[in-house]
Scaffold this motif. Structure first.
Motif, PDB file in Angstrom:
ATOM      1  N   SER A  26      62.723   3.033  19.454  1.00  0.00           N
ATOM      2  CA  SER A  26      61.878   3.810  18.549  1.00  0.00           C
ATOM      3  C   SER A  26      62.158   3.395  17.121  1.00  0.00           C
ATOM      4  CB  SER A  26      62.135   5.313  18.720  1.00  0.00           C
ATOM      5  OG  SER A  26      61.410   6.065  17.765  1.00  0.00           O
ATOM      6  N   ILE A  32      66.100  11.760  13.254  1.00  0.00           N
ATOM      7  CA  ILE A  32      65.179  11.563  14.375  1.00  0.00           C
ATOM      8  C   ILE A  32      64.209  12.740  14.484  1.00  0.00           C
ATOM      9  CG2 ILE A  32      66.778  10.110  15.661  1.00  0.00           C
ATOM     10  CD1 ILE A  32      67.446  12.567  17.378  1.00  0.00           C
ATOM     11  N   ASP A  71      55.983   2.492  17.353  1.00  0.00           N
ATOM     12  CA  ASP A  71      55.630   3.626  16.511  1.00  0.00           C
ATOM     13  C   ASP A  71      56.051   4.928  17.168  1.00  0.00           C
ATOM     14  OD1 ASP A  71      54.466   1.884  14.680  1.00  0.00           O
ATOM     15  OD2 ASP A  71      52.510   1.978  15.680  1.00  0.00           O
ATOM     16  N   VAL A  72      56.284   5.930  16.304  1.00  0.00           N
ATOM     17  CA  VAL A  72      56.630   7.252  16.814  1.00  0.00           C
ATOM     18  C   VAL A  72      55.442   7.811  17.594  1.00  0.00           C
ATOM     19  CG1 VAL A  72      57.262   9.603  16.164  1.00  0.00           C
ATOM     20  CG2 VAL A  72      58.234   7.657  14.926  1.00  0.00           C
ATOM     21  N   GLU A  76      56.835   5.902  22.339  1.00  0.00           N
ATOM     22  CA  GLU A  76      58.108   5.521  22.940  1.00  0.00           C
ATOM     23  C   GLU A  76      58.090   5.718  24.461  1.00  0.00           C
ATOM     24  OE1 GLU A  76      58.918   7.103  18.796  1.00  0.00           O
ATOM     25  OE2 GLU A  76      57.888   7.852  20.586  1.00  0.00           O
ATOM     26  N   PRO A  89      61.076  13.040  13.905  1.00  0.00           N
ATOM     27  CA  PRO A  89      59.797  12.800  14.605  1.00  0.00           C
ATOM     28  C   PRO A  89      59.889  12.866  16.120  1.00  0.00           C
ATOM     29  CG  PRO A  89      60.134  11.183  12.855  1.00  0.00           C
ATOM     30  CD  PRO A  89      61.422  11.912  13.010  1.00  0.00           C
ATOM     31  N   LEU A  90      61.094  12.724  16.682  1.00  0.00           N
ATOM     32  CA  LEU A  90      61.248  12.752  18.137  1.00  0.00           C
ATOM     33  C   LEU A  90      61.566  14.135  18.669  1.00  0.00           C
ATOM     34  CD1 LEU A  90      63.358   9.497  18.683  1.00  0.00           C
ATOM     35  CD2 LEU A  90      60.900   9.782  18.976  1.00  0.00           C
ATOM     36  N   LYS A 129      59.908  16.365  21.824  1.00  0.00           N
ATOM     37  CA  LYS A 129      59.144  15.512  22.743  1.00  0.00           C
ATOM     38  C   LYS A 129      59.802  15.480  24.120  1.00  0.00           C
ATOM     39  CE  LYS A 129      57.009  12.383  19.407  1.00  0.00           C
ATOM     40  NZ  LYS A 129      55.631  12.687  19.866  1.00  0.00           N
ATOM     41  N   ALA A 143      62.117   5.496  14.829  1.00  0.00           N
ATOM     42  CA  ALA A 143      62.784   6.638  14.205  1.00  0.00           C
ATOM     43  C   ALA A 143      64.275   6.390  14.016  1.00  0.00           C
ATOM     44  CB  ALA A 143      62.571   7.894  15.053  1.00  0.00           C
TER      45      ALA A 143
END
Length: 283
Positions: free
Chosen positions: A179, A43, A152-153, A156, A45-46, A49, A181
């Motif tokens: 997500s 994960i 898409d990333v 969310e 890409p998350l 955030k 991801a």
């Protein structure tokens, strides 16, 4: 002109700070570190955030950070022990958020991760203690990240799904987020040849060149005709017999000739005796 340059520098500075925060984002796993690190990398890409969620009654607002601080420095105020806050609960007071009337739900320095088919569960522990229920244990937050390839990333949204406090122990706040991801990475489809296919192609090519060049040499250089144009024709003609002889030698065991146990007269001696009796025959 100077104002435009100042705005550009400010935007670059904000982007740099965000990149640094995201690069240094990460959860701490007191247990099962290796497996949790693999899920955390999934994960990626998350990480770093921040999200916001409201309950149905719009009584509470939750700030959630994915392996990073859920609150920025302006929201800390005089909060004690404000480090590693992964999920924080605000309460609406007269339509405004009151940072002093809130609770730390979970911290990302005590995290665990589990995954299944199409989902990843991120759990923060070591939140503030309950006052009256759940045997006054510490709060915890569970963030269920569900696979959705259409999300898409970066787009969310997170929702508060349940506040499970009607238990005597192991109470938790459950959040849900969809997500892409959390989806399994599809293996790349390759159309390359395997090692066995390459070896077969090489073998067939070598045999073809051997026959082509051999027949050309036998026909145009040596003047061979018919089957004698095949290269090494005499060898291939006896190839089956050679295989049979090799099989007899290696695979078959023939009986050894028996030696006579009694040593009598030899054939040469018997032959001499027959010759000596010839004069006794009538003429």
């Amino acid at each position: 002109m100077n104002i435009c340059v100042l705005h550009i520098i400010l935007l670059l500075w904000v982007a740099l700070i965000s990149a640094v925060d995201r690069a240094t984002a990460g959860c701490s796993f007191p247990q099962h570190t290796s497996e949790n690190r693999k899920i955390e990398a999934k994960i990626q890409p998350l990480l770093g955030k921040r999200f916001r969620a409201e309950d149905v009654n719009k009584e509470y607002v939750y700030k959630i950070g994915i392996c990073t601080d859920a609150l920025d420095k302006t929201e800390f105020h005089d909060m004690e022990n404000n480090k590693n806050i992964g999920v924080y609960q605000f309460k609406y007071t007269d339509g405004n958020l009151d940072p002093k009337d809130g609770h730390v739900v979970g911290r990302y320095n005590n995290t665990s991760m589990t995954q299944g088919t199409g989902w990843i569960l991120l759990e923060y522990r070591d939140g503030e203690k309950y006052h009256t229920h759940c045997t006054q244990e510490t709060r915890r937050a569970r963030i269920m990240i569900i696979c959705d390839e259409d999300v898409d990333v970066g787009s969310e949204r997170i929702n508060i799904f349940e506040e499970n406090t009607n238990k005597t122990g192991e109470c938790y706040y459950l959040f849900e987020m969809a997500s892409s991801a959390a989806c399994r990475t599809k293996p790349a489809v390759t159309f390359g040849l395997s090692l066995g296919s390459i070896l077969v192609i090489v073998f067939v090519s070598v045999v073809f060149l051997y026959l082509l060049l051999g027949i050309a040499y036998q026909r145009f250089v040596l003047g061979a005709k018919g089957m004698e144009q095949l290269p090494n024709y005499s060898f291939w003609q006896d190839f089956g017999n050679l295989q049979s002889d090799g099989c007899n030698l290696v695979c078959r065991s023939g009986g050894s000739p028996q030696k006579p146990t009694f040593k009598g007269l030899g054939d040469d001696q018997l032959q001499e005796e027959d010759d000596r009796d010839d004069h006794l025959l009538p003429m």
